[in-house]
Design a protein around this motif. Structure first.
Motif, PDB file in Angstrom:
ATOM      1  N   PRO A  52       1.042  -0.963   0.805  1.00 53.29           N
ATOM      2  CA  PRO A  52       0.104   0.266   0.134  1.00 53.29           C
ATOM      3  C   PRO A  52       1.312   1.429  -0.051  1.00 53.29           C
ATOM      4  O   PRO A  52       2.124   1.587   0.452  1.00 53.29           O
ATOM      5  CB  PRO A  52      -0.373  -0.449   1.287  1.00 53.29           C
ATOM      6  N   ARG A  53      -0.121   2.343  -0.664  1.00 52.84           N
ATOM      7  CA  ARG A  53       0.725   3.985  -0.170  1.00 52.84           C
ATOM      8  C   ARG A  53       0.471   4.682   0.910  1.00 52.84           C
ATOM      9  O   ARG A  53      -0.468   3.845   1.896  1.00 52.84           O
ATOM     10  CB  ARG A  53       0.510   4.411  -1.396  1.00 52.84           C
ATOM     11  N   PHE A  54       1.923   5.412   1.848  1.00 54.38           N
ATOM     12  CA  PHE A  54       1.400   5.984   2.803  1.00 54.38           C
ATOM     13  C   PHE A  54      -0.106   5.830   3.118  1.00 54.38           C
ATOM     14  O   PHE A  54      -0.324   5.795   3.975  1.00 54.38           O
ATOM     15  CB  PHE A  54       2.934   6.571   2.999  1.00 54.38           C
ATOM     16  N   ALA A  55      -0.319   6.469   2.551  1.00 51.89           N
ATOM     17  CA  ALA A  55      -1.651   7.483   2.725  1.00 51.89           C
ATOM     18  C   ALA A  55      -2.557   6.812   2.804  1.00 51.89           C
ATOM     19  O   ALA A  55      -3.863   6.946   3.202  1.00 51.89           O
ATOM     20  CB  ALA A  55      -2.049   8.120   1.606  1.00 51.89           C
ATOM     21  N   GLU A  56      -2.874   5.325   2.851  1.00 52.36           N
ATOM     22  CA  GLU A  56      -3.566   4.515   2.227  1.00 52.36           C
ATOM     23  C   GLU A  56      -3.461   3.869   4.191  1.00 52.36           C
ATOM     24  O   GLU A  56      -4.472   3.428   4.447  1.00 52.36           O
ATOM     25  CB  GLU A  56      -3.203   3.387   1.565  1.00 52.36           C
ATOM     26  N   LYS A  57      -2.480   4.171   4.848  1.00 51.00           N
ATOM     27  CA  LYS A  57      -2.085   3.338   5.752  1.00 51.00           C
ATOM     28  C   LYS A  57      -2.266   4.548   7.074  1.00 51.00           C
ATOM     29  O   LYS A  57      -1.899   4.033   8.641  1.00 51.00           O
ATOM     30  CB  LYS A  57      -1.484   2.408   6.159  1.00 51.00           C
ATOM     31  N   VAL A  58      -2.680   5.955   6.364  1.00 53.30           N
ATOM     32  CA  VAL A  58      -2.097   6.501   7.465  1.00 53.30           C
ATOM     33  C   VAL A  58      -2.401   6.913   8.667  1.00 53.30           C
ATOM     34  O   VAL A  58      -2.788   7.508  10.135  1.00 53.30           O
ATOM     35  CB  VAL A  58      -1.883   7.724   6.534  1.00 53.30           C
ATOM     36  N   GLU A  59      -3.998   6.702   8.411  1.00 52.50           N
ATOM     37  CA  GLU A  59      -4.920   7.025   9.175  1.00 52.50           C
ATOM     38  C   GLU A  59      -5.211   5.815  11.026  1.00 52.50           C
ATOM     39  O   GLU A  59      -5.199   6.063  11.881  1.00 52.50           O
ATOM     40  CB  GLU A  59      -5.842   6.167   9.337  1.00 52.50           C
ATOM     41  N   ALA A  60      -4.493   4.431  10.163  1.00 52.11           N
ATOM     42  CA  ALA A  60      -3.646   3.642  10.848  1.00 52.11           C
ATOM     43  C   ALA A  60      -3.273   3.724  12.122  1.00 52.11           C
ATOM     44  O   ALA A  60      -2.890   3.730  13.500  1.00 52.11           O
ATOM     45  CB  ALA A  60      -4.312   1.888   9.990  1.00 52.11           C
ATOM     46  N   LEU A  61      -1.649   3.721  10.985  1.00 54.95           N
ATOM     47  CA  LEU A  61      -1.096   4.547  11.935  1.00 54.95           C
ATOM     48  C   LEU A  61      -0.946   5.497  13.018  1.00 54.95           C
ATOM     49  O   LEU A  61      -0.665   5.123  14.592  1.00 54.95           O
ATOM     50  CB  LEU A  61       0.019   4.807  11.046  1.00 54.95           C
ATOM     51  N   LEU A  62      -1.162   7.041  11.994  1.00 53.60           N
ATOM     52  CA  LEU A  62      -2.014   7.934  13.457  1.00 53.60           C
ATOM     53  C   LEU A  62      -2.637   7.209  15.000  1.00 53.60           C
ATOM     54  O   LEU A  62      -2.542   7.904  15.998  1.00 53.60           O
ATOM     55  CB  LEU A  62      -2.449   9.011  12.873  1.00 53.60           C
ATOM     56  N   GLU A  63      -3.761   6.006  14.329  1.00 51.45           N
ATOM     57  CA  GLU A  63      -4.510   5.911  15.474  1.00 51.45           C
ATOM     58  C   GLU A  63      -3.563   5.427  16.292  1.00 51.45           C
ATOM     59  O   GLU A  63      -3.819   5.107  17.841  1.00 51.45           O
ATOM     60  CB  GLU A  63      -5.740   5.183  15.147  1.00 51.45           C
ATOM     61  N   PHE A  64      -2.537   4.610  16.157  1.00 53.01           N
ATOM     62  CA  PHE A  64      -2.078   3.605  17.033  1.00 53.01           C
ATOM     63  C   PHE A  64      -0.734   4.543  17.481  1.00 53.01           C
ATOM     64  O   PHE A  64      -0.354   4.270  18.956  1.00 53.01           O
ATOM     65  CB  PHE A  64      -0.946   2.643  15.854  1.00 53.01           C
ATOM     66  N   ILE A  65       0.132   5.530  17.109  1.00 54.17           N
ATOM     67  CA  ILE A  65       0.807   6.042  17.888  1.00 54.17           C
ATOM     68  C   ILE A  65       0.113   7.147  18.749  1.00 54.17           C
ATOM     69  O   ILE A  65       0.979   8.158  19.836  1.00 54.17           O
ATOM     70  CB  ILE A  65       1.537   6.871  16.680  1.00 54.17           C
ATOM     71  N   GLY A  66      -1.023   7.715  18.527  1.00 51.90           N
ATOM     72  CA  GLY A  66      -1.632   8.662  20.102  1.00 51.90           C
ATOM     73  C   GLY A  66      -0.876  10.049  19.335  1.00 51.90           C
ATOM     74  O   GLY A  66      -0.238  11.122  18.684  1.00 51.90           O
ATOM     75  N   ASN A  67      -1.390  10.655  20.770  1.00 49.23           N
ATOM     76  CA  ASN A  67      -0.355  11.134  21.413  1.00 49.23           C
ATOM     77  C   ASN A  67       0.599  11.348  21.922  1.00 49.23           C
ATOM     78  O   ASN A  67       1.089  12.380  22.365  1.00 49.23           O
ATOM     79  CB  ASN A  67      -1.049  12.680  21.482  1.00 49.23           C
ATOM     80  N   ASP A  68       1.372  10.192  22.176  1.00 47.49           N
ATOM     81  CA  ASP A  68       2.477  10.030  23.247  1.00 47.49           C
ATOM     82  C   ASP A  68       3.856  10.363  22.581  1.00 47.49           C
ATOM     83  O   ASP A  68       3.869   9.949  21.243  1.00 47.49           O
ATOM     84  CB  ASP A  68       2.051   7.806  23.476  1.00 47.49           C
ATOM     85  N   PRO A  69       4.643  10.031  23.201  1.00 52.81           N
ATOM     86  CA  PRO A  69       5.601  10.282  22.524  1.00 52.81           C
ATOM     87  C   PRO A  69       6.170   8.943  21.874  1.00 52.81           C
ATOM     88  O   PRO A  69       6.133   8.209  22.006  1.00 52.81           O
ATOM     89  CB  PRO A  69       6.820  10.682  24.181  1.00 52.81           C
ATOM     90  N   LEU A  70       7.095   9.320  21.030  1.00 53.70           N
ATOM     91  CA  LEU A  70       7.859   8.354  19.898  1.00 53.70           C
ATOM     92  C   LEU A  70       9.131   8.891  20.175  1.00 53.70           C
ATOM     93  O   LEU A  70      10.148   9.562  20.136  1.00 53.70           O
ATOM     94  CB  LEU A  70       8.244   9.169  18.647  1.00 53.70           C
ATOM     95  N   VAL A  71       9.938   7.508  20.411  1.00 55.08           N
ATOM     96  CA  VAL A  71      11.275   7.213  21.114  1.00 55.08           C
ATOM     97  C   VAL A  71      11.722   6.472  19.136  1.00 55.08           C
ATOM     98  O   VAL A  71      11.774   5.343  18.952  1.00 55.08           O
ATOM     99  CB  VAL A  71      11.203   6.330  21.817  1.00 55.08           C
ATOM    100  N   ALA A  72      13.162   7.442  18.692  1.00 53.99           N
ATOM    101  CA  ALA A  72      13.953   5.890  17.419  1.00 53.99           C
ATOM    102  C   ALA A  72      14.956   7.088  17.701  1.00 53.99           C
ATOM    103  O   ALA A  72      16.051   7.739  18.920  1.00 53.99           O
ATOM    104  CB  ALA A  72      12.961   7.557  16.583  1.00 53.99           C
TER     105      ALA A  72
END
Length: 228
Positions: free
Chosen positions: A68-88
């Motif tokens: 899939p293209r990124f745009a097709e999965k972006v909503e699911a990604l945003l739902e998963f990461i929420g508003n929480d800190p992101l560690v990389a």
């Protein structure tokens, strides 16, 4: 506290010159304990895969063609990461590509106030040492024997273990297990003491007879160290 450990794989080093994200892997942690929830996707970048990038992660244009293209999965990604800190690890790189992809599909970028960079943490804690993910795995005894190529989810899993060590180690708290039962989100279990009847505390002071016996014993010593 909920945090998301994540990693990306890309077609190159610079999103501003046309490179694209081709894989993202996310690990959910609550109070530094992995809950078992993950988000993982490959993306069709709609462009070629440079040989030097393919050597790093092994993802060919042919493999990604039906993804899939990124745009097709972006909503699911945003739902998963929420508003929480992101560690990389080297988070500026991953944030740059994540926000570039978000911008391309009209989404709000992720603020850098949510960024936790383990590369910065490692440099502060171990100045002068090597700070690559491989080096940190070796330092902390994290098994990476199954890592022959870079992979977003695999690297996020390794980074989650390294992050625990960088932020206090495995004894950071008593939350040693994860409760994945029920319909709600997975969460760390907490130690709950058993209930029941409790005895009143007993007296610990010496009795008069015990004190007398102790004095008689001390008086019987001829060459006590404290009197010499």
């Amino acid at each position: 506290m909920r945090e998301i450990i994540f990693d990306t794989e890309t077609t190159g080093l610079d999103a501003k010159t046309g490179d694209r994200m081709v894989e993202i892997g996310c690990i959910e942690m609550v109070n530094r304990v992995a809950t078992g929830r993950t988000f993982h996707e490959y993306f069709n970048p709609d462009r070629d895969m440079p040989p030097e990038a393919e050597k790093v992660h092994g993802l060919s244009a042919a493999f990604l063609a039906d993804k899939p293209r990124f745009a097709e999965k972006v909503e699911a990604l945003l739902e998963f990461i929420g508003n929480d800190p992101l560690v990389a690890h080297n988070a500026q790189f991953d944030f740059g590509f994540l926000n570039h992809e978000l911008g391309l599909c009209g989404q709000v970028c992720v603020g850098e106030d949510r960024m936790i960079d383990t590369l910065v943490l490692a440099r502060r804690r171990h100045p002068g040492a090597k700070h690559s993910l491989d080096a940190l795995c070796s330092r902390y005894g994290v098994d990476r024997s199954h890592r022959t190529l870079h992979g977003a989810l695999l690297d996020a899993e390794l980074l989650a273990q390294v992050y625990v060590e960088l932020t206090g180690g495995r004894q950071i708290g008593l939350q040693l297990a994860v409760d994945n039962t029920g319909d709600g989100p997975a969460r760390p279990t907490r130690f709950v003491p058993k209930t029941g009847e409790y005895r009143a505390p007993r007296a610990h002071a010496a009795t008069a007879a015990e004190l007398a016996r102790h004095k008689a014993f001390i008086d019987s010593l001829d060459t006590a160290l404290w009197t010499s």
